[in-house]
Design a protein around this motif. Structure first.
Motif, PDB file in Angstrom:
ATOM      1  N   PHE A   1       0.839  -1.194   0.000  1.00  0.00           N
ATOM      2  CA  PHE A   1       0.000   0.000   0.000  1.00  0.00           C
ATOM      3  C   PHE A   1       0.873   1.243   0.000  1.00  0.00           C
ATOM      4  N   ARG A   2       0.509   2.180  -0.841  1.00  0.00           N
ATOM      5  CA  ARG A   2       1.084   3.534  -0.805  1.00  0.00           C
ATOM      6  C   ARG A   2      -0.089   4.511  -0.851  1.00  0.00           C
ATOM      7  N   SER A   3      -0.136   5.411   0.095  1.00  0.00           N
ATOM      8  CA  SER A   3      -1.262   6.342   0.155  1.00  0.00           C
ATOM      9  C   SER A   3      -1.163   7.385  -0.946  1.00  0.00           C
ATOM     10  N   GLY A   4      -2.277   8.050  -1.230  1.00  0.00           N
ATOM     11  CA  GLY A   4      -2.234   9.230  -2.070  1.00  0.00           C
ATOM     12  C   GLY A   4      -1.301  10.250  -1.443  1.00  0.00           C
ATOM     13  N   THR A   5      -0.386  10.813  -2.219  1.00  0.00           N
ATOM     14  CA  THR A   5       0.663  11.764  -1.806  1.00  0.00           C
ATOM     15  C   THR A   5       1.818  11.093  -1.067  1.00  0.00           C
ATOM     16  N   ALA A   6       1.680   9.816  -0.704  1.00  0.00           N
ATOM     17  CA  ALA A   6       2.709   9.075   0.056  1.00  0.00           C
ATOM     18  C   ALA A   6       2.960   9.685   1.437  1.00  0.00           C
ATOM     19  N   TYR A   7       1.954  10.373   1.984  1.00  0.00           N
ATOM     20  CA  TYR A   7       2.057  10.917   3.344  1.00  0.00           C
ATOM     21  C   TYR A   7       1.233  10.071   4.307  1.00  0.00           C
ATOM     22  N   TYR A   8       1.764   9.976   5.551  1.00  0.00           N
ATOM     23  CA  TYR A   8       1.147   9.126   6.573  1.00  0.00           C
ATOM     24  C   TYR A   8       1.364   9.734   7.957  1.00  0.00           C
ATOM     25  N   ASP A   9       0.525   9.361   8.890  1.00  0.00           N
ATOM     26  CA  ASP A   9       0.942   9.395  10.285  1.00  0.00           C
ATOM     27  C   ASP A   9       1.264   7.965  10.691  1.00  0.00           C
ATOM     28  N   GLU A  10       1.977   7.806  11.781  1.00  0.00           N
ATOM     29  CA  GLU A  10       2.471   6.475  12.137  1.00  0.00           C
ATOM     30  C   GLU A  10       1.352   5.528  12.574  1.00  0.00           C
ATOM     31  N   ILE A  11       0.243   6.075  13.067  1.00  0.00           N
ATOM     32  CA  ILE A  11      -0.892   5.226  13.423  1.00  0.00           C
ATOM     33  C   ILE A  11      -1.508   4.626  12.164  1.00  0.00           C
ATOM     34  N   ALA A  12      -1.619   5.429  11.122  1.00  0.00           N
ATOM     35  CA  ALA A  12      -2.155   4.938   9.852  1.00  0.00           C
ATOM     36  C   ALA A  12      -1.292   3.808   9.297  1.00  0.00           C
ATOM     37  N   VAL A  13       0.015   3.939   9.430  1.00  0.00           N
ATOM     38  CA  VAL A  13       0.908   2.876   8.959  1.00  0.00           C
ATOM     39  C   VAL A  13       0.689   1.599   9.762  1.00  0.00           C
ATOM     40  N   GLN A  14       0.540   1.735  11.077  1.00  0.00           N
ATOM     41  CA  GLN A  14       0.294   0.561  11.915  1.00  0.00           C
ATOM     42  C   GLN A  14      -1.016  -0.124  11.526  1.00  0.00           C
ATOM     43  N   ILE A  15      -2.023   0.671  11.216  1.00  0.00           N
ATOM     44  CA  ILE A  15      -3.309   0.095  10.820  1.00  0.00           C
ATOM     45  C   ILE A  15      -3.169  -0.654   9.497  1.00  0.00           C
ATOM     46  N   ALA A  16      -2.467  -0.076   8.552  1.00  0.00           N
ATOM     47  CA  ALA A  16      -2.225  -0.773   7.281  1.00  0.00           C
ATOM     48  C   ALA A  16      -1.483  -2.083   7.517  1.00  0.00           C
ATOM     49  N   ASN A  17      -0.518  -2.067   8.432  1.00  0.00           N
ATOM     50  CA  ASN A  17       0.194  -3.301   8.773  1.00  0.00           C
ATOM     51  C   ASN A  17      -0.751  -4.332   9.375  1.00  0.00           C
ATOM     52  N   ASP A  18      -1.660  -3.889  10.244  1.00  0.00           N
ATOM     53  CA  ASP A  18      -2.630  -4.803  10.843  1.00  0.00           C
ATOM     54  C   ASP A  18      -3.505  -5.456   9.772  1.00  0.00           C
TER      55      ASP A  18
END
Length: 256
Positions: free
Chosen positions: A165-182
């Motif tokens: 997964f790569r978000s639109g704009t490739a910007y994230y907060d770290e919680i969003a990354v953890q959720i994607a990992n989950d």
């Protein structure tokens, strides 16, 4: 706090049985009291390099599906096929809807791995944080939708669930990354900005990509056929191959 890792077979089962809210509710319960502290392209958990010292490089290409980004640079794809160069294609739902036959053709080619570039091409946030005047996902529920609705679309067409997964704009907060990992995704950034959202001219693209070294992940776009991306990429790839570099897929190595 214990991880909420959800096995892939269970996710597929839940989606097949239309119990989508189960996942969202579980994730909301886990993260409801957590506040993100990071915001950017390289927050904790984003993978931007291959874990290797070999002269291996990954080409990742986005198709964003914005109003000005519905195009298809067929010449880039034809070049990659001719040179047998693999690429990971991060594709947004809107682009799929506007290029369905092309998407099916790309997905059927073993050179290309289809990856998830979001449902509405939003930055990945749990608080609605904004970048480039684009508002991110408003909350956890919207973030899960942004990831999973596009994943479901891809899987329904290709019979294969994306791993990256790569978000639109490739910007994230770290919680969003953890959720994607989950949700069983590796979140992919980049180490070489190849075309700056298809705004670089040919010379800039060639110069940027030609700097690639062992383990780099290149980011370019293949939805802007009138940009300088195509010609710059072709020149840089020829240089890199002459210097002994090979192009591989993300799945060929572990990531860091």
């Amino acid at each position: 706090m214990k991880s909420l890792f959800i096995p892939l077979f269970l996710i597929s089962y839940i989606f097949a049985n239309e119990d989508y809210e189960y996942i969202k509710n579980s994730i909301e319960m886990k993260y409801k009291n957590q506040t993100p502290k990071q915001w950017g392209e390289n927050v904790t958990g984003v993978k931007s390099k291959l874990n290797t010292n070999e002269k291996s490089i990954v080409l990742t290409m986005d198709a964003c599906g914005s109003k000005k980004g519905m195009g298809y640079d067929k010449e880039i794809i034809d070049f990659l096929i001719k040179e047998k160069i693999p690429a990971v294609l991060f594709i947004n739902a809107r682009w799929i809807d506007n290029n369905l036959s092309t998407f099916k053709s790309l997905a059927s080619n073993p050179l290309f791995e289809i990856a998830n570039h979001g449902f509405k091409h939003k930055p990945a946030s749990v608080t609605g944080k904004e970048i480039y005047k684009i508002k991110g996902t408003e909350n956890i529920s919207e973030l899960v939708d942004e990831i999973e609705l596009n994943s479901q679309k891809i899987e329904q067409i290709t019979n294969k669930r994306p791993k990256y997964f790569r978000s639109g704009t490739a910007y994230y907060d770290e919680i969003a990354v953890q959720i994607a990992n989950d949700l069983n995704y590796e979140v992919i950034g980049y180490s070489i900005l190849g075309d700056a959202g298809a705004t670089f001219n040919e010379t800039q693209v060639e110069k940027s990509i030609s700097k690639s070294k062992s383990g780099d992940i290149i980011l370019i776009h293949f939805n802007h056929p009138k940009s300088g991306t195509k010609n710059g990429l072709i020149k840089a790839v020829k240089k890199l191959k002459k210097d002994g570099y090979k192009f591989v897929s993300l799945s060929d190595y572990s990531l860091k």
